[in-house]
Design a protein around this motif. Structure first.
Motif, short mmCIF file in Angstrom:
data_model
loop_
_atom_site.label_atom_id
_atom_site.label_comp_id
_atom_site.label_asym_id
_atom_site.label_seq_id
_atom_site.Cartn_x
_atom_site.Cartn_y
_atom_site.Cartn_z
N ASP A 56 0.72 -1.18 0.26
CA ASP A 56 0.08 -0.09 0.07
C ASP A 56 1.19 0.98 -0.33
O ASP A 56 0.33 2.24 -0.33
N GLY A 57 2.20 0.88 0.24
CA GLY A 57 3.00 2.31 0.27
C GLY A 57 3.97 2.23 -0.74
O GLY A 57 5.33 2.19 -0.23
N THR A 58 4.01 1.38 -1.77
CA THR A 58 5.02 1.42 -2.33
C THR A 58 6.78 0.10 -2.22
O THR A 58 7.13 0.33 -2.38
N CYS A 59 6.21 -0.58 -1.23
CA CYS A 59 6.55 -1.97 -0.80
C CYS A 59 7.58 -1.48 -0.07
O CYS A 59 8.45 -2.27 1.14
N ALA A 60 8.46 -0.49 0.30
CA ALA A 60 9.43 -0.01 1.17
C ALA A 60 9.21 1.67 1.86
O ALA A 60 8.85 2.68 0.95
N SER A 61 9.26 1.65 2.96
CA SER A 61 9.01 2.54 4.00
C SER A 61 10.01 3.15 4.40
O SER A 61 10.71 4.35 4.54
N GLY A 76 14.10 1.02 11.05
CA GLY A 76 15.22 1.45 10.91
C GLY A 76 14.92 3.65 10.41
O GLY A 76 13.62 3.43 11.21
N ILE A 77 15.34 3.67 9.30
CA ILE A 77 15.05 5.57 9.19
C ILE A 77 13.95 5.27 7.42
O ILE A 77 14.10 4.99 7.04
N ALA A 78 13.76 6.39 7.56
CA ALA A 78 12.54 6.41 6.11
C ALA A 78 13.22 6.88 5.40
O ALA A 78 14.08 7.44 5.03
N PHE A 79 12.20 6.58 4.34
CA PHE A 79 12.80 6.20 2.32
C PHE A 79 13.01 7.59 2.40
O PHE A 79 12.30 8.96 3.36
N PRO A 80 13.37 8.99 1.32
CA PRO A 80 13.79 9.97 1.38
C PRO A 80 12.36 9.82 0.68
O PRO A 80 11.85 9.73 0.46
N GLY A 81 11.54 11.33 1.07
CA GLY A 81 9.94 11.65 0.28
C GLY A 81 8.99 11.70 1.27
O GLY A 81 7.82 10.83 1.42
N ASN A 108 4.64 8.00 -1.88
CA ASN A 108 4.28 6.20 -2.01
C ASN A 108 2.71 6.01 -1.83
O ASN A 108 3.12 4.90 -2.19
N VAL A 109 2.52 6.21 -0.93
CA VAL A 109 1.37 6.42 -0.14
C VAL A 109 0.14 6.05 -1.24
O VAL A 109 -0.13 6.76 -2.28
N MET A 110 -0.56 5.11 -1.86
CA MET A 110 -1.52 4.56 -2.85
C MET A 110 -2.53 5.51 -2.98
O MET A 110 -2.80 6.43 -1.05
N TRP A 128 -1.98 9.84 5.99
CA TRP A 128 -1.36 9.13 6.82
C TRP A 128 -1.91 7.64 6.46
O TRP A 128 -2.99 6.78 6.62
N LEU A 129 -1.01 6.30 5.95
CA LEU A 129 -1.29 5.15 5.63
C LEU A 129 -1.33 4.86 6.37
O LEU A 129 0.12 4.01 7.08
N HIS A 130 -3.01 4.26 7.35
CA HIS A 130 -2.27 3.50 8.54
C HIS A 130 -2.08 1.64 8.04
O HIS A 130 -2.71 1.04 7.33
N THR A 131 -1.03 1.26 8.88
CA THR A 131 -0.50 -0.09 8.81
C THR A 131 -0.92 -1.22 8.99
O THR A 131 -1.15 -2.33 8.52
N GLY A 132 -1.96 -0.73 10.80
CA GLY A 132 -2.12 -2.28 11.75
C GLY A 132 -0.79 -2.72 12.08
O GLY A 132 -1.23 -3.31 13.06
N ASP A 133 0.09 -2.06 12.14
CA ASP A 133 1.78 -2.61 12.56
C ASP A 133 2.18 -1.83 13.92
O ASP A 133 1.88 -1.21 13.87
N VAL A 134 1.64 -2.75 15.47
CA VAL A 134 1.71 -1.87 17.07
C VAL A 134 3.49 -1.95 16.62
O VAL A 134 4.42 -2.73 16.64
N ASP A 135 3.91 -0.59 16.84
CA ASP A 135 5.67 -0.38 17.78
C ASP A 135 5.61 -0.16 18.62
O ASP A 135 4.61 0.49 19.71
N VAL A 136 6.71 -1.47 18.81
CA VAL A 136 6.99 -0.86 20.64
C VAL A 136 8.94 -0.95 20.53
O VAL A 136 9.10 -1.95 22.00
N SER A 137 8.89 -1.44 19.38
CA SER A 137 10.29 -0.49 19.58
C SER A 137 11.25 0.41 19.61
O SER A 137 9.90 1.56 18.30
N THR A 138 12.14 1.24 20.33
CA THR A 138 12.40 2.15 20.55
C THR A 138 12.72 2.44 19.34
O THR A 138 12.99 3.83 18.73
#
Length: 150
Positions: A56-61, A76-81, A108-110, A128-138
């Motif tokens: 939904d976000g062109t495979c890599a963010s 990691g860190i966000a791709f440019p843009g 990149n978001v659909m 904002w594309l809501h991924t459904g993935d919960v982040d619990v990592s710093t």
């Protein structure tokens, strides 16, 4: 994906593909176990770099840096843009160290799901594309914080 790299590390010692032109490999689709990353680098002489994304976000963010500190099983860190944040259950960006949903914004978001406008409205809120993935990592939160500071 980790399964392919696991297969490559399991090849017999005498069988080694020509990797002389490679500086790194990219691993996605699932988190790679730290032991796999270490075994692969020891055997082939170059690192596997983990990334994160959705179709939904062109495979890599996001991606871990090629040079510099990397932490296994992190986004990691966000791709440019692209912008990355962690939102709480109310759709508000949270500070580093707080748990929440991983969201992505950028060109990149659909535009939407074909023939599924209700799903689109739930998935893409204010760009904002809501991924459904919960982040619990710093590490992901650190990436979001770095992105906010740009």
């Amino acid at each position: 994906m980790p399964t392919i790299y696991t297969m490559l590390t399991a090849l017999p010692a005498g069988m080694r593909p020509d990797t002389s032109s490679l500086r790194f490999g990219i691993c996605g689709a699932a988190p790679a176990p730290p032991k796999l990353l270490a075994r692969f680098q020891t055997r082939y002489g170059f690192p596997l770099i983990e990334g994160y994304g959705l179709s939904d976000g062109t495979c890599a963010s996001t991606i871990n840096p090629i040079a510099g500190p990397r932490r296994a099983r992190t986004a990691g860190i966000a791709f440019p843009g692209q912008e990355i944040r962690v939102f709480d259950a109310n759709g508000v960006a949270v500070e580093s160290g707080m748990d929440g949903e991983f969201v992505v914004r950028g060109l990149n978001v659909m535009r939407g799901y074909l023939g599924r406008p209700n799903d689109t409205v739930r998935a893409v809120v204010n760009g904002w594309l809501h991924t459904g993935d919960v982040d619990v990592s710093t590490s992901t939160q650190t990436a979001a914080t770095r992105d906010r500071q740009r």
